[in-house]
Structures are given as structure tokens and as C-alpha cells.
Scaffold this active site. Structure first.
Site, mmCIF file in Angstrom:
data_model
loop_
_atom_site.group_PDB
_atom_site.id
_atom_site.type_symbol
_atom_site.label_atom_id
_atom_site.label_comp_id
_atom_site.label_asym_id
_atom_site.label_seq_id
_atom_site.Cartn_x
_atom_site.Cartn_y
_atom_site.Cartn_z
ATOM 1 N N LYS A 243 42.543 39.584 37.743
ATOM 2 C CA LYS A 243 41.274 39.491 38.463
ATOM 3 C C LYS A 243 40.177 38.890 37.575
ATOM 4 O O LYS A 243 39.231 38.296 38.079
ATOM 5 C CB LYS A 243 40.822 40.873 38.959
ATOM 6 C CG LYS A 243 41.821 41.612 39.837
ATOM 7 C CD LYS A 243 42.033 40.929 41.171
ATOM 8 C CE LYS A 243 42.794 41.808 42.151
ATOM 9 N NZ LYS A 243 44.195 42.074 41.750
HETATM 10 C C1 LIG Z 1 45.280 42.172 42.477
HETATM 11 C C2 LIG Z 1 46.569 42.201 41.774
HETATM 12 C C3 LIG Z 1 47.745 41.696 42.374
HETATM 13 C C4 LIG Z 1 47.756 41.157 43.780
HETATM 14 O O1 LIG Z 1 47.054 39.953 43.903
HETATM 15 P P1 LIG Z 1 46.551 39.451 45.331
HETATM 16 O O2 LIG Z 1 45.746 38.259 45.057
HETATM 17 O O3 LIG Z 1 45.745 40.582 45.909
HETATM 18 O O4 LIG Z 1 47.774 39.195 46.145
HETATM 19 C C5 LIG Z 1 48.915 41.709 41.633
HETATM 20 N N1 LIG Z 1 48.936 42.227 40.391
HETATM 21 C C6 LIG Z 1 47.849 42.728 39.797
HETATM 22 C C7 LIG Z 1 47.958 43.300 38.440
HETATM 23 C C8 LIG Z 1 46.628 42.714 40.460
HETATM 24 O O5 LIG Z 1 45.544 43.208 39.853
#
Ligand SMILES: *Cc1c(COP(=O)(O)O)cnc(C)c1O
Length: 497
Positions: free
Chosen positions: A112
Site C-alpha cells: 500500500k
Molecule cells: C491490500 C493487500 C493485498 C490486496 O490488494 P488489492 O489491491 O486490495 O487486491 C494483498 N496483500 C497485501 C499485503 C495487502 O496489503
């Protein structure tokens, strides 16, 4: 060329990128999508030498056409700096012939950060461009990682406040500690008694509340979203796929134009949608492999064309993927419905009233680039051990879901295309699950921080700064509320009673 945005539900069009970023969700509840996907016009020989920041500029300028060169370069250089622990920003690790694109070298050691370190800069720039006088209040529901990454991005950014809701019993202890120790006078972190979908629905309801909007406007506030539905989250995520391709060219792993497959551990469908956009821009991607954990709504969807959220919500050791409503899928649905807003609305209404919908066979045919695979808890854990024992590389629980999905895909198809796996979190973020996968007996009784030191020693990697910091940090946020009390909590924090 100027690029404008419109809502997937038809209620808004001709919106500039900066307006779409400020607004987050469209007025009609739809998501903003670009009117077209711009073509990537970087020759391969140039791409292969470009830094992360240069790649970011070349990709983002095509989408954020109302930002000046100077504005955009400023946003990029403020975001992708020493907050990342490597100059590469998103390095690739080649393990067992597969490339792990490590998206966890930012401030909160999860992917993120790739978007949330730049979003506050995009948003404050957008506010300036649109002569916004109100304070921007970021409202976010998180399954763990978004919350901390958004908090880290927005803390003490002038002209903003940020409120984060997370499922009280649905995030890892380290994730929770990271959030509740967040500094910054403009931050509020709230645990809710419910799961991530409850938190997300609550936030959506607050966004859609016109009375509250008026009231806040009078008090000098307006909401925006840092969730992955914001186009300002999606666009920066396209960058690392383009960048990875460039680096693989540079190191001679790929020849120019050679196709790659991409595997993405998926929850809200933002990361994989960014890969899909990269492909539509012209990046040579063959398959987009969508990896799910036991909450395998998307796996079923790609097989059958039916999206059905009516099933138990399963808490897993990959909590950021514990999602039954993948919001960003709406953008893809709209696209495969040939931009038919009425069709999109029909499906979204069915999802909210029946909890499910079925796409037409014509729509399903347009999903041929995608395929869904999933890993159970057991399979994910086995993947971590197997790769660790074979290679010494330790991956986190989300990445393990993707690695397992990749193995199943290869077993099924014998496809030998070179593959990039999006590695979305550092193993230090989910240390207990990772270490217990490796050796339950040995590590089962250790404390979280003992495990962190053990992980460092077995993997030969340094404990990231983000983890070191929370060893001693004081808890600053203790608010817990029922799902029905979210609006009241927001009002109280903003002093609107
Ligand atoms: C948010 C997240 C995901 C999923 O990603 P999306 O874009 O919501 O599909 C997968 N792994 C981690 C560690 C995340 O923080």
C-alpha cells in the site's frame, strides 16, 4: 492529450484527474474510470534504463493530464525518497526462476505504501488546483495495511485529517500496533466490532450521506477517500509493473517485447487492475493470474461468471485478502460491459440486494486474459516452508498465496512464460504466521518480537525500521465502536455534534 474521467454508473462525466482524486467516489456511488487507457509510448531501450521516479513520471503523466510537469515531478520526488529502504524502490528477487516484485520497501513494509506515499501529495496539489478552502478529511476502511500506510502518508500533512476504521479482531497484532501507535494530531484510528466488509460498508454509507456532507461543509470540512477505489491510488500502482519490465530488460532476463505473466495476491482488486491497465497500455503481459485465499469469491467468479458473496467470511493468515466485496472489480465490469453504465448499475444493485450477480457470456469472454487460483491456509503455509527450505527466501503469507496459485497454474497449464509475482508484504509484517508455518513447535511459544529477531537470523535480513520503531512506541488510539456508531465517531472527532 487531455484525459478525463467518468463514473462507472453514468452519473458523472468530464471530470478532471485532480477532481476525481479529490472526490474519491463518484456522486452516484460509482468509481471513476479514465475515458480511455492511454498508450505507453516508451521505447524498450529507454525503459530499461529508467529509475523508479522516471518511470513513475512517464506513466502518471498520461493519466493525470491536468497536473503540470513540475507538480507531478514534485509529488513523485516527495513520495519515492528515503522513506524507502532501497533506491530501487521496488526491487525484484529471482527465486527458483520466478521474479518476486518486492513492493514492501516503504514506510509500512507493505505494498500500500507504493500508492499511499504519493496520494497525499497528489491530493494537496489537487486541492490547490481546484481552489479548495475546506480541510480534506480522509476516511478509510482498512483490512490492516491500507490504514497504516494512509496514516503514515497523511500524518501532519497541513490541510488534511485522516480517520481510519479497522476490524478490531481482523488484523494482525503487529498491524494493530502499527496503527494504534500512529502519531500526528490530525489522525484518528478506530477499531470496529465487525469485519472489513462492515467497515467498508460503513465508510461508503458515510460518503453517501448528503446531510452530513452539508453539515461538514459548513464546518469547513470535506471527505475524500484513500481507499483503493481512489483513482489516485490506482494510477501509481501501474508504475511498478512497467518498472519491473524495464528492470528485467536491463538485466537481460527478458528480450524486448517478450511477454510475461503476472500473479497478484488479490483482495479489493486494485493491484491486479493496475496490472491490467499496464497491459492495456501496451506492456507485454500475457496472463493476469488472480490469487485468492480461502475467501475465494474471485476464483469462483473467473470460473463461472457468477460473483456471489453469500458465504462465510473466513479469517485467514493473509488478512489483507479477507474480502468478499472486491470494490475495484466494478471498474473491470464496466469495461467488459462496453462502458454500459446501466449494466454496471444493474449488477451492483443485484450485489447489494441479493449479494450476487451473473455477468453475460459476452462479458465473460472478455475476461480471457484473467484466470483465478486460490490457496488454502495449509497450502499457503506449505509454500512458505518449501521455498524457504529450497532457497532460503522467506516470503509473507499474502505472497505465499500468490506463489501457491502460480504453482497450481503452472501444473494445470504447463505455461512456461516468465512470471512476476507481486510480493505485497514483508514477512516482518506477519511474522508469527510466517514463523509458525516454518516450524510451529519451535516458534509457537515465542513473543512477537522474539519471532522478529528469529526471522532476521534465519533469513539473514535486517529487521526493517518500521518494525524496530513499534517495539517501544506508545499506544495513542484506543477508540472502539459498533458498526452503527461510525458516523457519530466521525462527527465527534471533527467537533460537529
Ligand atoms: C491490500 C493487500 C493485498 C490486496 O490488494 P488489492 O489491491 O486490495 O487486491 C494483498 N496483500 C497485501 C499485503 C495487502 O496489503
Amino acid at each position: 492529450m487531455n484525459l478525463l474521467y467518468k463514473s462507472t454508473r453514468g452519473g458523472q462525466s468530464d471530470v478532471t484527474a485532480s477532481q476525481a482524486i479529490l472526490q474519491g467516489l463518484a456522486c452516484d456511488g460509482g468509481l471513476f474510470v479514465p475515458e480511455r487507457i492511454p498508450a505507453l509510448e516508451i521505447p524498450f531501450e529507454k525503459l530499461s534504463g529508467m529509475s523508479y521516479q522516471e518511470t513513475a513520471y512517464e506513466v502518471m503523466r498520461l493519466f493525470l493530464t491536468d497536473f503540470t510537469e513540475e507538480e507531478l515531478k514534485h509529488c513523485i520526488s516527495s513520495a519515492y525518497d528515503e522513506k524507502f529502504d532501497t533506491e530501487a524502490i521496488a526491487p525484484l528477487a529471482k527465486v527458483n526462476g520466478v521474479y518476486y516484485l518486492e513492493l514492501f520497501h516503504g514506510a509500512t513494509i507493505a505494498f500500500k505504501d507504493m500508492a499511499l506515499s504519493i496520494l497525499p501529495h497528489l491530493m494537496t496539489t489537487a486541492a490547490r488546483k481546484n481552489e479548495i478552502k475546506n480541510e480534506i478529511v480522509i476516511l478509510t476502511a482498512t483490512s490492516g495495511d491500507t490504514g497504516k500506510a494512509a496514516l503514515a502518508g497523511f500524518a501532519d500533512v497541513p490541510g488534511t485529517k485522516i480517520i481510519v476504521f479497522y476490524p478490531k479482531d481482523g488484523v494482525s497484532p503487529i498491524q494493530e500496533k502499527q496503527m494504534v501507535t500512529q502519531k500526528g494530531e490530525n489522525t484518528l484510528v478506530v477499531g470496529i466490532r465487525g469485519n472489513f466488509d462492515d467497515a467498508q460498508s460503513g465508510v461508503k454509507a458515510i460518503f453517501g450521506d448528503r446531510e452530513l456532507e452539508k453539515e461538514l461543509n459548513q464546518a469547513g470540512f470535506q471527505f475524500s477517500s484513500a481507499n483503493s477505489i481512489n483513482i489516485g491510488r490506482l494510477v501509481p500502482q501501474i508504475v511498478y509493473y512497467v518498472y519491473a519490465y524495464g528492470k528485467l530488460l536491463e538485466s537481460g532476463e527478458l528480450s524486448e517485447g517478450e511477454k510475461i505473466n503476472v500473479v497478484v495476491p488479490t483482495g479489493n482488486f486494485g493491484n491486479i487492475l493496475a496490472a491490467c491497465y499496464a497491459k492495456q497500455m501496451g506492456l507485454p503481459i500475457a496472463k493476469l493470474i488472480c490469487a485468492s485465499n480461502d475467501n475465494k469469491v474471485l476464483y469462483d467468479f473467473f470460473r463461472t461468471g457468477e460473483y456471489d458473496r453469500n458465504r462465510p467470511f473466513i479469517l485467514t493468515t493473509s488478512p489483507s485478502m479477507d474480502i468478499l466485496i472486491s470494490s475495484n472489480l466494478e471498474r473491470l465490469l464496466y469495461q467488459i460491459a462496453d462502458s454500459d453504465a446501466r449494466k454496471d448499475m444493474e449488477l451492483m444493485e443485484a450485489l447489494s440486494s441479493e449479494g450476487k450477480y451473473q455477468i453475460t457470456s459476452g462479458m465473460k469472454e472478455k475476461l480471457a486474459d484473467f484466470c483465478g487460483y486460490y490457496a488454502t491456509e495449509q497450502e499457503g503455509a506449505e509454500t512458505i516452508v518449501r521455498v524457504y527450505e529450497d532457497t532460503g527466501y522467506v516470503m509473507d503469507t499474502h505472497t505465499a498465496v500468490a506463489a501457491c496459485a502460480f504453482r497450481k497454474y503452472t501444473d494445470d497449464t504447463k505455461d512456461g512464460t516468465k512470471t512476476v509475482i507481486a510480493s505485497t508484504a514483508s514477512p516482518y509484517k506477519f511474522t508469527r504466521s510466517v514463523m509458525e508455518s516454518i516450524d510451529q513447535k519451535r516458534y509457537g511459544n515465542m513473543t512477537d518480537f522474539e519471532l522478529i529477531d528469529e526471522l532476521s537470523s534465519i533469513s539473514g535480513t535486517e529487521v526493517p525500521k518500521a518494525v524496530e520503531e513499534i517495539r517501544t512506541a506508545a499506544v495513542r488510539h484506543r477508540t472502539v465502536c459498533e458498526t452503527g456508531e461510525m458516523k457519530k465517531t466521525v462527527r465527534e472527532f471533527l467537533g460537529c455534534m
